[in-house]
Design an enzyme around this catalytic site. Sequence first.
Site, PDB file in Angstrom:
ATOM      1  N   GLU A 169      31.796  38.040  43.586  1.00  0.00           N
ATOM      2  CA  GLU A 169      32.758  37.619  42.572  1.00  0.00           C
ATOM      3  C   GLU A 169      32.180  36.476  41.752  1.00  0.00           C
ATOM      4  OE1 GLU A 169      35.811  34.544  43.407  1.00  0.00           O
ATOM      5  OE2 GLU A 169      35.845  35.411  45.428  1.00  0.00           O
ATOM      6  N   THR A 187      39.039  33.162  41.029  1.00  0.00           N
ATOM      7  CA  THR A 187      39.786  32.080  40.380  1.00  0.00           C
ATOM      8  C   THR A 187      40.580  32.622  39.189  1.00  0.00           C
ATOM      9  OG1 THR A 187      37.929  30.637  41.020  1.00  0.00           O
ATOM     10  CG2 THR A 187      39.652  29.652  39.687  1.00  0.00           C
ATOM     11  N   LYS A 226      43.970  36.389  50.658  1.00  0.00           N
ATOM     12  CA  LYS A 226      42.929  35.387  50.904  1.00  0.00           C
ATOM     13  C   LYS A 226      43.600  34.156  51.517  1.00  0.00           C
ATOM     14  CE  LYS A 226      41.149  32.616  47.661  1.00  0.00           C
ATOM     15  NZ  LYS A 226      40.338  32.146  46.505  1.00  0.00           N
TER      16      LYS A 226
END
Length: 212
Positions: free
Chosen positions: A43, A72, A132
């Site tokens: 990522e 993010t 997460k």
Amino acid sequence: MTTGTMLDQLLEHKIVAILRGIEDRHADAAGQALIDGGIRLMEITMNTPGASVMIERWRMKFDGKAFIGAGTVLDLEMAKVAVDAGAQYLITPNLDEAVVAYGRERGLSVWPGVMTPTEIVKAWKAGADAVKIFPMGTLGTKYLSEIRGPLDQIPMMATGGADLSNLAEYFRAGANAVGLGSKLVNLEWIREGKYDQVTERARQFVDAVQDL
């Protein structure tokens, strides 16, 4: 790529490499070094300058070699930019149900950042196929093992604090996967062109999770 297929990749490979703040001129070589070490999910965080450009290029350059996601992703606007760039999955530090819904509409996995049992279940009910757990470096593995008991059906990626010395502890506590930033992606090595060291570090992590 369906959400189920991407979740399968996460559960199989168990590691998401997090590239935050990497300069565009180093990105391709760094990505290749990670792939050479066995990393299959990478990522680029959306607060990295030029993130969408790098994601778009990586999708073409590493097609068939790795799965490229955006990290993010704070809100729906960021999600749309990431998806337009070709991100195959979205990872967030927070729970924004609009982002989860958007990912579902587009057939993409969204793995939102959550901490409490309430947030975890809320994300699950909103359509996230994994969550997460963040910030694990602060929460610790004891916290993960305690919430795992009643929430055993929800796939969890633990992000923060994991390194080679405690990786097994994370999985014993109930992690299905880990997000790895600077402990895996050493930006100083990358800037100095030490890509063989990046590859070797990646290989160490990949080997470490194979039997967990």
